[in-house]
Motif scaffolding. Structure first.
Motif, mmCIF file in Angstrom:
data_model
loop_
_atom_site.group_PDB
_atom_site.id
_atom_site.type_symbol
_atom_site.label_atom_id
_atom_site.label_comp_id
_atom_site.label_asym_id
_atom_site.label_seq_id
_atom_site.Cartn_x
_atom_site.Cartn_y
_atom_site.Cartn_z
ATOM 1 N N MET A 1 25.493 1.574 16.571
ATOM 2 C CA MET A 1 25.047 2.254 17.511
ATOM 3 C C MET A 1 23.649 1.889 18.173
ATOM 4 N N VAL A 2 22.622 1.621 17.101
ATOM 5 C CA VAL A 2 21.272 1.325 17.588
ATOM 6 C C VAL A 2 21.495 -0.012 17.986
ATOM 7 N N ILE A 3 22.248 -1.002 17.689
ATOM 8 C CA ILE A 3 22.045 -2.316 18.231
ATOM 9 C C ILE A 3 22.728 -2.075 19.855
ATOM 10 N N VAL A 4 23.794 -1.232 20.082
ATOM 11 C CA VAL A 4 24.320 -1.295 21.186
ATOM 12 C C VAL A 4 23.344 -0.882 22.191
ATOM 13 N N ASN A 5 22.686 0.245 21.731
ATOM 14 C CA ASN A 5 21.694 0.955 22.378
ATOM 15 C C ASN A 5 20.157 0.414 22.761
ATOM 16 N N THR A 6 20.138 -0.614 22.147
ATOM 17 C CA THR A 6 18.773 -1.312 22.374
ATOM 18 C C THR A 6 19.012 -2.964 22.750
ATOM 19 N N ILE A 7 19.736 -3.763 22.040
ATOM 20 C CA ILE A 7 19.810 -5.028 22.452
ATOM 21 C C ILE A 7 21.087 -5.117 23.521
ATOM 22 N N GLY A 8 22.163 -4.430 23.247
ATOM 23 C CA GLY A 8 23.144 -4.165 24.315
ATOM 24 C C GLY A 8 22.603 -3.805 25.875
ATOM 25 N N ILE A 9 21.904 -2.918 25.549
ATOM 26 C CA ILE A 9 21.191 -2.390 26.959
ATOM 27 C C ILE A 9 20.472 -3.305 27.527
ATOM 28 N N TYR A 10 19.555 -3.993 26.582
ATOM 29 C CA TYR A 10 18.561 -4.935 27.319
ATOM 30 C C TYR A 10 19.657 -6.040 28.017
ATOM 31 N N PHE A 11 20.508 -6.793 27.273
ATOM 32 C CA PHE A 11 21.340 -7.601 27.891
ATOM 33 C C PHE A 11 21.931 -7.048 29.132
ATOM 34 N N ALA A 12 22.557 -6.200 28.902
ATOM 35 C CA ALA A 12 23.132 -5.649 30.337
ATOM 36 C C ALA A 12 22.129 -5.368 31.474
ATOM 37 N N ALA A 13 20.956 -4.946 31.309
ATOM 38 C CA ALA A 13 20.144 -4.739 32.332
ATOM 39 C C ALA A 13 19.574 -5.839 32.714
ATOM 40 N N ARG A 14 19.562 -6.942 31.843
ATOM 41 C CA ARG A 14 18.874 -8.480 32.161
ATOM 42 C C ARG A 14 19.676 -8.993 33.121
ATOM 43 N N SER A 15 20.989 -8.583 33.282
ATOM 44 C CA SER A 15 21.676 -9.434 34.419
ATOM 45 C C SER A 15 21.187 -9.264 35.601
ATOM 46 N N HIS A 16 20.398 -7.976 35.896
ATOM 47 C CA HIS A 16 20.003 -7.743 37.441
ATOM 48 C C HIS A 16 18.507 -7.455 37.338
ATOM 49 N N PHE A 17 17.724 -7.429 36.158
ATOM 50 C CA PHE A 17 16.386 -7.174 36.277
ATOM 51 C C PHE A 17 15.646 -8.162 35.383
ATOM 52 N N LYS A 20 10.621 -7.284 31.826
ATOM 53 C CA LYS A 20 9.734 -6.115 31.820
ATOM 54 C C LYS A 20 10.749 -5.005 32.248
ATOM 55 N N GLU A 21 11.386 -5.008 33.374
ATOM 56 C CA GLU A 21 12.302 -4.108 33.544
ATOM 57 C C GLU A 21 13.535 -3.700 32.818
ATOM 58 N N ALA A 22 14.078 -4.834 32.160
ATOM 59 C CA ALA A 22 15.092 -4.691 31.152
ATOM 60 C C ALA A 22 14.702 -3.804 29.911
ATOM 61 N N ILE A 23 13.492 -4.308 29.504
ATOM 62 C CA ILE A 23 12.837 -3.526 28.455
ATOM 63 C C ILE A 23 12.605 -1.711 28.712
ATOM 64 N N LYS A 24 12.094 -1.742 29.950
ATOM 65 C CA LYS A 24 12.031 -0.383 30.498
ATOM 66 C C LYS A 24 13.239 0.448 30.372
ATOM 67 N N SER A 25 14.323 -0.487 30.769
ATOM 68 C CA SER A 25 15.595 0.304 30.630
ATOM 69 C C SER A 25 16.182 0.713 29.306
ATOM 70 N N VAL A 26 15.860 0.038 28.306
ATOM 71 C CA VAL A 26 16.247 0.441 27.049
ATOM 72 C C VAL A 26 15.533 1.758 26.652
ATOM 73 N N PHE A 27 14.609 1.953 27.001
ATOM 74 C CA PHE A 27 13.939 3.122 26.880
ATOM 75 C C PHE A 27 13.892 4.200 27.874
ATOM 76 N N SER A 28 14.846 4.138 28.875
ATOM 77 C CA SER A 28 15.003 4.863 30.014
ATOM 78 C C SER A 28 16.339 5.935 29.621
ATOM 79 N N LEU A 29 17.043 5.486 28.428
ATOM 80 C CA LEU A 29 18.300 6.132 28.054
ATOM 81 C C LEU A 29 17.849 7.181 26.992
ATOM 82 N N PRO A 30 18.471 8.228 26.807
ATOM 83 C CA PRO A 30 18.127 9.210 25.694
ATOM 84 C C PRO A 30 18.846 8.891 24.509
ATOM 85 N N ALA A 31 19.593 7.880 24.365
ATOM 86 C CA ALA A 31 20.112 7.723 22.784
ATOM 87 C C ALA A 31 19.058 7.069 21.862
#
Length: 187
Positions: A1-17, A20-31
């Protein structure tokens, strides 16, 4: 769960950001914050009041049906026509990683950690499960090829009915007999 909601979100966001923006995306979700809060509450042995605990339990019980409904809506957008060559490579790479490479890595890790018996079987089977629905939701949120991810979820789920059975018989036959015997005695 933690890996998906940190590393997974980072890589998903990294595809378009950018990074810096991808790291912000990790902390923009409540999980991530919910995980930290749960860790704090557990470490100090603080229990939630009954009404809040009941509400959290109800929300967690509703999670699966809601996520499956979202997956169904995403599948409506998956095209059955021929897909581009690059998308085909991405799809088959995802399928290969999930259905072939992940079980091999799992067996290697289980061997290196000297885990055997029923725990070995359970961990191995869990590592062979289809792609999680969460991947489709993250792909949709971060515009990371949601149609390819949804198609991969669909096909890994369909193939897992056959694939997991083959893995159970091929790699963990003895453990499967133990689990089956246990269940037969209980029923």
């Amino acid at each position: 769960m933690v890996i998906v909601n940190t590393i997974g979100i980072y890589f998903a966001a990294r595809s378009h950001f950018r990074i810096k923006e991808a790291i912000k995306s990790v902390f923009s979700l409540p999980a991530i914050y919910a995980s930290l809060l749960a860790l704090l509450l557990r470490s100090f042995q603080i229990h939630l009041p009954e009404p809040i605990d009941t509400g959290v339990s109800m929300i967690s019980a509703a999670y699966s049906p809601i996520v499956l409904a979202i997956l169904g809506m995403q599948m409506m957008n998956v095209k059955t026509s021929s897909i581009k060559n690059k998308e085909q490579v991405t799809f088959w790479t995802g399928m290969g990683i999930r259905m072939i490479i992940a079980p091999i890595i799992s067996l290697l890790c289980l061997f290196l950690l000297k885990i055997d018996g029923i725990l070995h079987s359970v961990l191995f089977v869990l590592s062979c499960m289809p792609v999680a629905v969460n991947a489709g939701i993250l792909a949709q949120k971060f515009y990371a090829s949601p149609q390819i991810v949804t198609k991969t979820i669909l096909w890994t789920t369909l193939l897992s009915f056959i694939f997991c059975r083959l893995l159970l018989f091929g790699c963990t036959d003895q453990a499967y007999r133990k689990v089956r015997g246990f269940l037969v005695r209980r029923i």
